[in-house]
Design a protein around this motif. Structure first.
Motif, PDB file in Angstrom:
ATOM      1  N   GLU A 272       0.689  -0.887   0.083  1.00  0.00           N
ATOM      2  CA  GLU A 272       0.379  -0.079  -0.172  1.00  0.00           C
ATOM      3  C   GLU A 272       0.603   1.135  -0.526  1.00  0.00           C
ATOM      4  O   GLU A 272       0.345   2.257  -1.092  1.00  0.00           O
ATOM      5  CB  GLU A 272      -1.272   0.047   1.596  1.00  0.00           C
ATOM      6  N   ASN A 275       2.280   3.114  -3.229  1.00  0.00           N
ATOM      7  CA  ASN A 275       1.536   3.631  -4.107  1.00  0.00           C
ATOM      8  C   ASN A 275       1.069   4.964  -3.312  1.00  0.00           C
ATOM      9  O   ASN A 275       0.321   5.890  -4.017  1.00  0.00           O
ATOM     10  CB  ASN A 275       0.027   3.179  -3.999  1.00  0.00           C
ATOM     11  N   SER A 283      10.510   3.886  -3.674  1.00  0.00           N
ATOM     12  CA  SER A 283       9.329   2.786  -4.278  1.00  0.00           C
ATOM     13  C   SER A 283       9.911   1.318  -4.197  1.00  0.00           C
ATOM     14  O   SER A 283       9.498   0.187  -3.856  1.00  0.00           O
ATOM     15  CB  SER A 283       8.773   3.080  -5.105  1.00  0.00           C
TER      16      SER A 283
END
Length: 483
Positions: A272, A275, A283
């Motif tokens: 999660e 995102n 990331s």
């Protein structure tokens, strides 16, 4: 000898020199040591923190030497500082409690549910109930003690020791909790970053992020789960398990929090968060952490399937592997019971530089994972097939995925049971002759490791096996990968 200050009184005479007074003041001044750290589950603001030295009684039992002192409050970033009287030696216990003014930043995506209130959005503050508490302990020479759910469990586990909160018991408990959650060695000493502010922290490591997400998982279990009304409920349940048995239920019984629940929640939060961040660097690191948690969950499930037992005091695995490897990642499959690492690295060939240094007793484990060779006797070469990575497994370019097979025999030909293997040590560096970095794996069942955040250049890797008697095998052949 110390100069004495002589006071003559009588007949209105009072003699005392300025120099003597200054000397007396310096003699009586008591030294202090500063303890600093952070309280993070997310970030805890205005939490009440108290620190006390851990002192052994005549029987060698360690307990906090409690003193009447006003607590200090954590800052907006969760940090605290505490001045402890005395020299910078020994160990201390640090405790945090909450009151009506204490707040915690919601570090669960997309929100944090509350039983008696509206959900709190990711990054916003929420109150904590008066039963909430966290503990941590550390060496005063380090001067840093962080307070998280994981350190809280470690202190609870250490209290089961016959010596109380001794330095040995605390150190061992910290390592055990790291192993439970598949964290690298020393991870509980890392200051967890604020997960709601990762885009501003491009220098944060995957290890630190993994610690923060493991702590966030305790709060994530409250969401959509009528059984747990608050983070205090979840933490109290796990703490009670550890206090009573020295373990956390592996898969759960429908009543208690399970280790699998926490690791699964951590994997989901890793996904999660990918995102929720804009930084490609962060990331990528979150992808690494997600895979570590997925692999840890698989290991927990495998252990539960093989033997329906809990995770014991000795810990389970220290699995920092990630399966997000690319076609160019090193796949060092170890060959069972020999010291050679048969590896395939994107068409390159491996240098044949097997190590021969050993330590330990005469029967060092031939716990050779396709990488470890014991130092005793002959070695039998029964290589396992090289494990190939699939195209779907995509990892950041600056990572290397290593895999191996645990040995079945020692180098002297004696059989080697999995229960005799304590774990593995992966060593690596930018030179085959100088493997100056290492990662410890505290579980024989782990057979993969993702090494991340590698700088550009050629990296060389080898592995050795450790047995339960403290013996170490020789290093395996060296394999390499170009980053």
């Amino acid at each position: 000898m110390l100069p004495a200050v002589v006071m003559l009184s009588g007949c209105g005479l009072d003699i005392s020199s300025d120099e003597d007074t200054a000397t007396q003041s310096s003699v009586t001044a008591e030294p202090t040591v500063q303890i600093a750290g952070a309280a993070v589950k997310g970030v805890i603001q205005q939490g009440l923190v108290v620190a006390n030295r851990l002192i052994a009684d005549k029987d060698g039992y360690y307990a906090p030497q409690r003193q009447a002192a006003k607590p200090v409050l954590t800052a907006d970033d969760g940090s605290y500082e505490w001045q402890l009287r005395g020299k910078a030696e020994g160990w201390a216990l640090v405790e945090l409690t909450a009151d009506g003014g204490t707040r915690m930043i919601c570090d669960v995506v997309p929100q944090c549910d509350q039983a008696d209130g509206a959900p709190v959005s990711f990054g916003q503050t929420m109150p904590l109930d008066s039963s909430f508490s966290l503990r941590g302990a550390g060496d005063l020479r380090m001067e840093t003690v962080n307070l998280t759910p994981l350190t809280h469990l470690a202190v609870t586990l250490a209290e089961r020791s016959g010596d109380g909160l001794s330095p040995v018991a605390i150190s061992s408990a910290y390592t055990t909790v790291e192993n439970w959650f598949g964290l690298p060695a020393g991870a509980l000493r890392l200051t967890p970053p604020d997960l709601t502010n990762l885009d501003e922290m491009t220098g944060v490591t995957a290890d630190a992020i993994q610690v923060a997400i493991a702590n966030a998982a305790f709060l994530a279990l409250v969401n959509d789960n009528a059984q747990w009304d608050s983070i205090s409920d979840v933490l109290a349940d796990v703490t009670l398990q550890v206090s009573a048995t020295g373990q956390i239920s592996v898969m759960g019984d429908g009543t208690n929090v399970a280790l699998a629940d926490l690791v699964s929640a951590a994997a989901l939060q890793s996904s999660e968060l990918q995102n929720a961040v804009d930084s490609s660097v962060i990331s990528q690191r979150l992808a690494v952490v997600e895979h570590r948690n997925v692999q840890r969950f698989k290991t927990i499930a495998d252990v539960n399937e093989e033997s329906d037992t809990d995770v014991a005091d000795s810990g389970d695995t220290n699995d920092t592997s990630t399966d997000t490897s690319t076609d160019t990642s090193t796949d060092t499959s170890t060959d069972t019971s020999t010291g050679s690492t048969d590896e395939q690295v994107a068409g390159t060939t491996e240098p044949d530089t097997s190590g021969d240094s050993t330590s330990g007793g005469d029967t060092t484990t031939d716990t050779t994972t396709d990488e470890t060779v014991a130092d005793t006797g002959t070695d039998t070469d029964t290589s396992e097939p090289v494990t190939e990575t699939t195209p779907e497994e995509t990892a950041p370019a600056n990572t290397a995925l290593l895999s191996w097979t645990a040995p079945l025999t020692r180098e002297n030909g004696e059989s080697l049971a999995m229960g005799e293997i304590a774990g593995f040590e992966v060593v690596y560096g930018t030179s085959a002759e100088n493997l100056d970095q290492s990662l410890a794996i505290g579980d024989a069942s782990v057979d993969e490791l993702m090494v991340d955040e590698l700088a550009e250049g050629t990296w060389y890797f080898a592995i050795r096996t450790l047995d339960t008697d403290g013996n170490r095998s020789r290093l395996s052949d060296v394999v390499y990968k170009q980053i």
